[in-house]
Design a protein around this motif. Structure first.
Motif, PDB file in Angstrom:
ATOM      1  N   ARG A  86     -13.020  -1.545   4.519  1.00  0.00           N
ATOM      2  CA  ARG A  86     -13.411  -3.358   4.038  1.00  0.00           C
ATOM      3  C   ARG A  86     -13.047  -3.986   4.933  1.00  0.00           C
ATOM      4  O   ARG A  86     -12.096  -3.949   5.716  1.00  0.00           O
TER       5      ARG A  86
ATOM      6  N   ASP B  12     -15.203  -4.830  -1.613  1.00  0.00           N
ATOM      7  CA  ASP B  12     -14.986  -6.422  -1.516  1.00  0.00           C
ATOM      8  C   ASP B  12     -15.269  -6.955  -0.239  1.00  0.00           C
ATOM      9  O   ASP B  12     -14.646  -7.374   0.982  1.00  0.00           O
TER      10      ASP B  12
ATOM     11  N   THR C 226     -14.658  -0.555  -6.431  1.00  0.00           N
ATOM     12  CA  THR C 226     -14.751  -1.103  -7.133  1.00  0.00           C
ATOM     13  C   THR C 226     -12.653  -0.860  -8.560  1.00  0.00           C
ATOM     14  O   THR C 226     -12.965  -0.086  -9.190  1.00  0.00           O
TER      15      THR C 226
END
Length: 345
Positions: free
Chosen positions: A13, A40, A64
């Motif tokens: 991320r 994200d 997700t």
């Protein structure tokens, strides 16, 4: 002998500043497949991963996580049944701040595997690398810029003895963060980073993720762990959080426990030419340079936004003051561990 297929699994991320070098280094070390799960992303990490995937450098899955599951464990659950996992002979789960450092004449995962015939799992011992005095992100590569590390004989903090694992898929049940989950009742053959067999108690215990009490065994392999990098990089890391312990703060304590600049260790430099060559090749793939430039802009904007916050600036000053941790001697390290165990009993 049939070539052993090596898969590296990772979770990312907002790793835009560093992922291209990490992919290049991992590929240059012989990884046949790289499976990356992103979640994200706000700095175009996912866009950069898509461009690399289109160029055949890796496989990218947008992840997700379901409610209550951390990004890393959610990714590993998916990875367990992924076609690349089923096709792999050997697997390692590595983060974007963990760089394989092969010793001596070894130049690839495959050479490491060949050096320990009969092994089902090879310990990849962490060595903690500090910020090397960098406030801002240096222009050079991670492997060039951060060459100060903890002493290989240090026993404290205990996390300095954590490890990751390169393991034979058929010998294990499924991937884990530090070590794979083993099949019930089975005790695979484990070796340390010098190729020495580990005892059955350690090999059979899924909960053992550190080797403590003796100097690091790294005659064959070491995992350079750049968990802090520059002060500015650390502030961005604070913003994105951790992929596994999402509730754990990335703060001054985290910095102090990992920022060791005690000794020079440039041993990974022998792998640098291959890494640079692969980095140049990847950078020329369609869409990669544009995605990297966009990521750099977003990362710089995020840093400037963070530095507009008084608490972040105060933390930055404390990070600068905490210029480098010093591990205690063996006697004090053992006493600290004994005291902690008594208090935790």
């Amino acid at each position: 002998m049939t070539r052993q297929r090596v898969l590296v699994i990772s979770t990312m991320r907002d790793e835009g500043p560093h992922l291209l070098e990490w992919v290049a280094h991992t590929r240059a070390a012989g990884a046949d497949d790289i499976l990356v799960f992103s979640n994200d992303c706000t700095d175009c990490t996912d866009v950069l991963l898509d461009a690399l995937a289109a160029g055949g450098a890796l496989t990218h899955v947008r992840n997700t996580p379901p409610e209550g599951r951390t990004p890393q464990w959610s990714a590993l659950k998916q990875a367990a049944d992924h076609p690349l996992t089923r096709a792999a002979d050997w697997i390692a789960v590595l983060d974007c701040d963990e760089f394989i450092n092969l010793r001596g004449a070894l130049r690839s995962f495959h050479a490491l595997i060949a050096a320990v015939p009969g092994a089902d799992a090879i310990v990849l011992p962490w060595r903690l690398f500090g910020h090397a005095g960098h406030l801002a992100r240096p222009d050079g590569l991670t492997i060039d810029s951060y060459t100060r590390a903890i002493s290989p004989t240090a026993l404290y903090p205990p996390l300095s003895r954590f490890f990751k694992t390169l393991y034979r898929r058929e010998a294990m049940q499924k991937p884990g963060v530090h070590r794979p989950k083993q099949r019930k009742g089975a005790v695979p053959a484990w070796v340390d980073g010098s190729g020495r067999p580990l005892d059955r108690a350690m090999a059979g215990d899924d909960g053992r993720i550190m080797l403590w009490g003796a100097p690091l065994a790294t005659d064959l392999v070491q995992l350079n762990h750049y968990s802090v990098r520059s002060v500015h990089d650390f502030l961005l890391k604070r913003g994105r959080g951790l992929p596994n312990h999402t509730d754990k703060p990335v703060d001054l304590t985290y910095w102090i426990e990992r920022n060791f600049n005690c000794e020079e260790d440039a041993s990974i430099a022998r792998m640098a030419p291959a890494t640079r060559a692969e980095l140049a090749r990847l950078s020329a793939l369609p869409g990669v340079a544009a995605a990297q430039a966009a990521s750099d802009r977003l990362g710089q904007a995020a840093l400037q936004a963070a530095l507009a916050q008084p608490d972040t600036v105060a933390l930055m000053g404390r990070l600068v003051l905490a210029a480098g941790s010093t591990p205690p001697d063996d006697a004090l390290a053992r006493e600290l561990v004994r005291t902690f165990r008594r208090a935790s009993a």
